[in-house]
Design a protein around this motif. Structure first.
Motif, PDB file in Angstrom:
ATOM      1  N   SER A 211      22.045  -1.991   2.795  1.00  0.00           N
ATOM      2  CA  SER A 211      21.893  -3.432   2.969  1.00  0.00           C
ATOM      3  C   SER A 211      21.176  -3.765   4.272  1.00  0.00           C
ATOM      4  N   VAL A 212      21.463  -3.007   5.338  1.00  0.00           N
ATOM      5  CA  VAL A 212      20.797  -3.235   6.620  1.00  0.00           C
ATOM      6  C   VAL A 212      19.310  -2.925   6.502  1.00  0.00           C
ATOM      7  N   ILE A 213      18.988  -1.807   5.877  1.00  0.00           N
ATOM      8  CA  ILE A 213      17.583  -1.419   5.692  1.00  0.00           C
ATOM      9  C   ILE A 213      16.856  -2.481   4.881  1.00  0.00           C
ATOM     10  N   TYR A 214      17.501  -2.930   3.801  1.00  0.00           N
ATOM     11  CA  TYR A 214      16.856  -3.882   2.896  1.00  0.00           C
ATOM     12  C   TYR A 214      16.698  -5.253   3.553  1.00  0.00           C
ATOM     13  N   ALA A 215      17.734  -5.726   4.209  1.00  0.00           N
ATOM     14  CA  ALA A 215      17.675  -7.056   4.830  1.00  0.00           C
ATOM     15  C   ALA A 215      16.623  -7.102   5.923  1.00  0.00           C
ATOM     16  N   ASP A 216      16.524  -6.020   6.684  1.00  0.00           N
ATOM     17  CA  ASP A 216      15.550  -5.997   7.775  1.00  0.00           C
ATOM     18  C   ASP A 216      14.140  -5.774   7.245  1.00  0.00           C
ATOM     19  N   PHE A 217      14.003  -4.804   6.336  1.00  0.00           N
ATOM     20  CA  PHE A 217      12.743  -4.508   5.631  1.00  0.00           C
ATOM     21  C   PHE A 217      11.575  -4.282   6.593  1.00  0.00           C
ATOM     22  N   THR A 218      11.835  -3.564   7.686  1.00  0.00           N
ATOM     23  CA  THR A 218      10.758  -3.221   8.610  1.00  0.00           C
ATOM     24  C   THR A 218      10.408  -1.740   8.560  1.00  0.00           C
ATOM     25  N   ASP A 219      11.378  -0.911   8.170  1.00  0.00           N
ATOM     26  CA  ASP A 219      11.101   0.515   8.003  1.00  0.00           C
ATOM     27  C   ASP A 219      10.564   0.712   6.592  1.00  0.00           C
ATOM     28  N   GLN A 222      12.134   3.770   4.458  1.00  0.00           N
ATOM     29  CA  GLN A 222      13.504   3.605   3.997  1.00  0.00           C
ATOM     30  C   GLN A 222      13.654   2.404   3.062  1.00  0.00           C
ATOM     31  N   SER A 223      12.846   1.377   3.285  1.00  0.00           N
ATOM     32  CA  SER A 223      12.877   0.211   2.398  1.00  0.00           C
ATOM     33  C   SER A 223      12.442   0.597   0.990  1.00  0.00           C
ATOM     34  N   MET A 224      11.477   1.498   0.897  1.00  0.00           N
ATOM     35  CA  MET A 224      11.038   1.998  -0.405  1.00  0.00           C
ATOM     36  C   MET A 224      12.182   2.729  -1.104  1.00  0.00           C
ATOM     37  N   GLY A 225      12.949   3.504  -0.342  1.00  0.00           N
ATOM     38  CA  GLY A 225      14.062   4.249  -0.918  1.00  0.00           C
ATOM     39  C   GLY A 225      15.133   3.346  -1.487  1.00  0.00           C
ATOM     40  N   VAL A 226      15.383   2.211  -0.845  1.00  0.00           N
ATOM     41  CA  VAL A 226      16.400   1.266  -1.302  1.00  0.00           C
ATOM     42  C   VAL A 226      15.886   0.423  -2.465  1.00  0.00           C
ATOM     43  N   SER A 227      14.612   0.057  -2.425  1.00  0.00           N
ATOM     44  CA  SER A 227      14.067  -0.929  -3.362  1.00  0.00           C
ATOM     45  C   SER A 227      13.452  -0.330  -4.618  1.00  0.00           C
ATOM     46  N   TYR A 230       8.884  -1.141  -7.614  1.00  0.00           N
ATOM     47  CA  TYR A 230       8.631  -2.496  -8.112  1.00  0.00           C
ATOM     48  C   TYR A 230       9.177  -3.559  -7.164  1.00  0.00           C
ATOM     49  N   GLN A 231      10.437  -3.426  -6.783  1.00  0.00           N
ATOM     50  CA  GLN A 231      11.013  -4.416  -5.873  1.00  0.00           C
ATOM     51  C   GLN A 231      10.339  -4.357  -4.510  1.00  0.00           C
ATOM     52  N   PHE A 232      10.000  -3.144  -4.065  1.00  0.00           N
ATOM     53  CA  PHE A 232       9.314  -3.019  -2.772  1.00  0.00           C
ATOM     54  C   PHE A 232       7.986  -3.761  -2.800  1.00  0.00           C
ATOM     55  N   THR A 233       7.212  -3.562  -3.863  1.00  0.00           N
ATOM     56  CA  THR A 233       5.889  -4.183  -3.949  1.00  0.00           C
ATOM     57  C   THR A 233       5.987  -5.703  -3.911  1.00  0.00           C
ATOM     58  N   VAL A 234       6.897  -6.258  -4.702  1.00  0.00           N
ATOM     59  CA  VAL A 234       7.030  -7.716  -4.768  1.00  0.00           C
ATOM     60  C   VAL A 234       7.529  -8.277  -3.442  1.00  0.00           C
ATOM     61  N   ARG A 235       8.555  -7.645  -2.885  1.00  0.00           N
ATOM     62  CA  ARG A 235       9.118  -8.189  -1.636  1.00  0.00           C
ATOM     63  C   ARG A 235       8.146  -8.019  -0.476  1.00  0.00           C
ATOM     64  N   ASP A 236       7.464  -6.882  -0.425  1.00  0.00           N
ATOM     65  CA  ASP A 236       6.488  -6.653   0.640  1.00  0.00           C
ATOM     66  C   ASP A 236       5.368  -7.684   0.573  1.00  0.00           C
ATOM     67  N   LEU A 237       4.931  -8.011  -0.662  1.00  0.00           N
ATOM     68  CA  LEU A 237       3.883  -9.016  -0.830  1.00  0.00           C
ATOM     69  C   LEU A 237       4.372 -10.392  -0.367  1.00  0.00           C
ATOM     70  N   ILE A 238       5.607 -10.727  -0.707  1.00  0.00           N
ATOM     71  CA  ILE A 238       6.165 -12.021  -0.302  1.00  0.00           C
ATOM     72  C   ILE A 238       6.296 -12.102   1.214  1.00  0.00           C
ATOM     73  N   LYS A 239       6.781 -11.024   1.828  1.00  0.00           N
ATOM     74  CA  LYS A 239       6.934 -11.021   3.289  1.00  0.00           C
ATOM     75  C   LYS A 239       5.580 -11.123   3.976  1.00  0.00           C
ATOM     76  N   THR A 240       4.620 -10.353   3.487  1.00  0.00           N
ATOM     77  CA  THR A 240       3.314 -10.335   4.130  1.00  0.00           C
ATOM     78  C   THR A 240       2.602 -11.675   3.977  1.00  0.00           C
ATOM     79  N   SER A 241       2.834 -12.349   2.861  1.00  0.00           N
ATOM     80  CA  SER A 241       2.218 -13.664   2.657  1.00  0.00           C
ATOM     81  C   SER A 241       2.842 -14.733   3.535  1.00  0.00           C
TER      82      SER A 241
END
Length: 644
Positions: A211-219, A222-227, A230-241
């Motif tokens: 949950s810490v890795i996912y909520a922070d989503f800076t690593d 490790q974020s890829m490992g949790v997500s 598919y979820q990584f791609t969508v969330r990364d796109l949302i964060k970057t936008s």
């Protein structure tokens, strides 16, 4: 012939074998579609399982894999005819390409791809070499296998009735809605747990939970490992936008005000080095890929000699928070702010307020502030970014009179521009240290290659294997940079500028263009890629006694140290780095993913020793400092603070 689902067995037998097969197996196309998506995600996490702290079959990544695969499958089920088949192949092909792109990114940078990297993708392509590509065959196979399965499913789907029953459509829509809701619930659960476990700058856990890795989503890794992919791609796109960072400005500013107020008594304390260079000129040089092991009397005699006459920071580190390593370091060294690993658009660097950057502060003191590099202004968008940061002009190879942009020795042709107006702050970026270290960059290495081979041989580096050849070329590249340094110091001496000019040199990153990381780890005698980041940093002034500083320092400390030594007018409590001579330096370096090193302890997400109370406190401090700097940049805090 009309394709319907009421074909009788007798009618089917009249058709060709291929059509018969398609009609009989048509009900399998959606399960195969689902399977194709699952294979793509699961195989990627299996192949890179050694990277993740989250297990392959852990609950959260498996739920993301299942529900995303189900969501996409149900959406495909609703789409009719040819559009369905096109959609199937487009989606699976995109994610197959993403899998390979992540693999390439990990091979080169030890980090998976993030949409934040797209900002500088065009610049990286200019320096691309096939020597960087070492993608695992199993990953390529699974990517193509998934596409093959999807292609077969698309072929089967051609036998589907053109007119779907109402109940069939409703079931697909319901499946898609349930899947989307499940994904949102999992996302919200992880975010809520992560916020509880680790607050922005007050608490850090000894072992980062999912949950810490996912909520922070800076690593990214490790974020890829949790997500999952598919979820990584969508969330990364949302964060970057920037959508995820869409928050009330007043709220984030209030938090930042409170955080900086707690730093009131730690900074701006005068010390023996305060103002020692006030009024002097400064040539601020960022060395491309020059590593500690290259500064040798035989390899780089000019830089080696200068180091012996300078303040030498022997335990200096250049952490790479983003994969664009050169921009990562130049931005931090010029602004005192860390580059966020995700969720940052290019407009942040071109439109934010940088009234407290080094070029802006020097200009307030009446200095001319200009930047110099052989690459054209479009690379890393320096033409715009340097202007936004405060430089008057960015000078590249064609207005420096360079005969060839790759050769640092030609930079000296721009000497008159570098020292054109006193007092001056001139930021120079070298190029020749850039890789790949192969014959591909022979323009740089060829004139020095035999001397490099002889020098390396004298130190026991022999052979014609790939690593040895890259070593020779790396030294030859460094020799070309060394030629410029020697010419510059000679010109400063001849012109008399040496009396009133300080020269500061630091590297943008370690020699990461050595393709075998294990070989480089052996050269530097360290155990991981973070510790490879030990790089050169020296300060030269003719009237300053040479000495060696053994304290652990990093890029984030350069800015406040320069501010103090040149007596620049800025409140240093608003910068998370520390004046190296201020007496309050914490004595550790912070890396991407909140890892840190203090000369004895290296802490990261996979730390295996006892977690002491001291380590817990240090973790909390690191998280707080890094997030504080990132939030400052993302929110354009200095514009608010200065009322601009």
């Amino acid at each position: 012939m009309s394709k319907t689902k009421d074909n009788t067995p007798a009618e089917i037998r009249k058709l060709s074998l291929a059509v018969q097969l398609r009609l009989r197996l048509e009900p399998l196309y959606l399960p195969l579609c689902f399977l194709s998506f699952v294979i793509l995600d699961l195989s990627f996490r299996y192949i890179y399982d050694f990277v993740f702290t989250t297990g392959l079959l852990s609950y959260y990544p498996m739920m993301f894999t299942f529900f995303w695969s189900l969501l996409m499958t149900c959406v495909i089920g609703v789409i009719p005819g040819v559009a369905k088949r096109i959609t199937m192949m487009v989606i699976v092909s995109i994610y197959a390409i993403f899998n390979i792109a992540h693999a390439v990114g990990f091979t080169i940078f030890n980090n998976f791809f993030s949409f934040a990297d797209l900002t500088y993708l065009g610049n990286g392509i200019k320096f691309f070499s096939f020597t960087y590509l070492k993608v695992r065959k199993l990953l390529v196979f699974t990517a193509f296998f998934s596409v093959f399965i999807m292609g077969f499913a698309a072929w089967l789907s051609a036998a589907e009735s053109r007119t779907k029953m109402k109940t069939e459509v409703i079931s697909y829509v319901a499946g898609a809605l349930v899947s989307a809701c499940a994904i949102l619930v999992i996302h919200s659960t992880l975010m809520e747990q992560g916020a509880t476990s680790q607050m922005s700058w007050s608490v850090a856990s000894a072992e980062e939970t999912e949950s810490v890795i996912y909520a922070d989503f800076t690593d990214v890794n490790q974020s890829m490992g949790v997500s999952g992919i598919y979820q990584f791609t969508v969330r990364d796109l949302i964060k970057t936008s920037g959508l995820e960072e869409w928050i009330e400005k007043s709220s984030i500013y209030a938090e930042l005000d409170a955080a900086y107020a707690e730093r009131e008594d730690r900074h701006n304390i005068p010390n023996e080095m305060t103002g020692v260079f006030e009024g002097k000129n400064l040539i601020y040089i960022m060395l491309e890929s020059i590593d500690t092991w290259m500064i040798d009397e035989d390899y780089m005699p000019e830089l080696y000699s200068l180091q012996q006459k300078s303040i030498n920071f022997a335990n200096h580190y250049t952490p790479l928070f983003i994969n664009a390593g050169t921009f990562n370091t130049e931005f931090t060294a010029l602004t005192g702010v860390l580059t966020p690993t995700s969720g940052t658009r290019k407009s942040t660097y071109t439109a934010n307020c940088f009234s407290w950057s080094l070029p802006s502060l020097f200009k307030e003191k009446g200095y001319a502030a200009n930047s110099f590099h052989s690459a054209e202004p479009s690379i890393y968008d320096r033409g715009n970014i340097h202007r936004a940061i405060g430089f008057e002009e960015y000078h590249c190879w064609y207005n420096l009179g360079m005969g060839h942009y790759m050769k640092d020795s030609h930079l000296i042709n721009g000497f008159d521009k570098i020292v054109a107006q006193e007092p001056f702050f001139s930021f120079v970026i070298t190029f020749s240290g850039h890789g790949p270290y192969t014959e591909e960059m022979g323009t740089i290495s060829e004139p020095h290659l035999q001397r490099a081979i002889d020098a390396a041989n004298s130190k026991g580096i022999t052979g014609e294997d790939k690593n040895s050849l890259e070593y020779y070329h790396a030294i030859a590249h460094a020799m070309e940079t060394d030629a410029f340094i020697g010419q510059l110091m000679e010109k400063l001496e001849e012109s008399g500028f040496i009396e009133d000019t300080v020269v500061i040199l630091f590297s943008d990153h370690y020699a990461k263009y050595m393709s075998d990381t294990e070989y480089l780890l052996k050269i530097k005698g360290v155990s991981n890629t973070d510790l490879l980041c030990n790089t050169p940093f020296i300060i030269y002034s003719k009237d300053m006694e040479p000495r060696e500083i053994s304290m652990i320092t990093s890029t984030i400390d350069i800015f406040p140290t320069v501010v103090n030594m040149f007596g620049l007018d800025v409140d240093l409590k608003y910068f998370i780095g520390d004046d190296i001579f201020g007496g309050n330096h914490p004595g550790y370096v912070m890396f991407r993913g909140y890892s840190w090193y203090d000369g004895v302890t290296y802490y990261s997400a996979d730390y295996g020793d006892e977690v002491t109370e001291e380590i817990l406190e240090r973790n909390a401090e690191v998280v707080g400092r890094v997030n504080l700097s990132w939030d400052t940049l993302k929110s354009d805090y200095f514009r608010y603070l200065l009322g601009k």
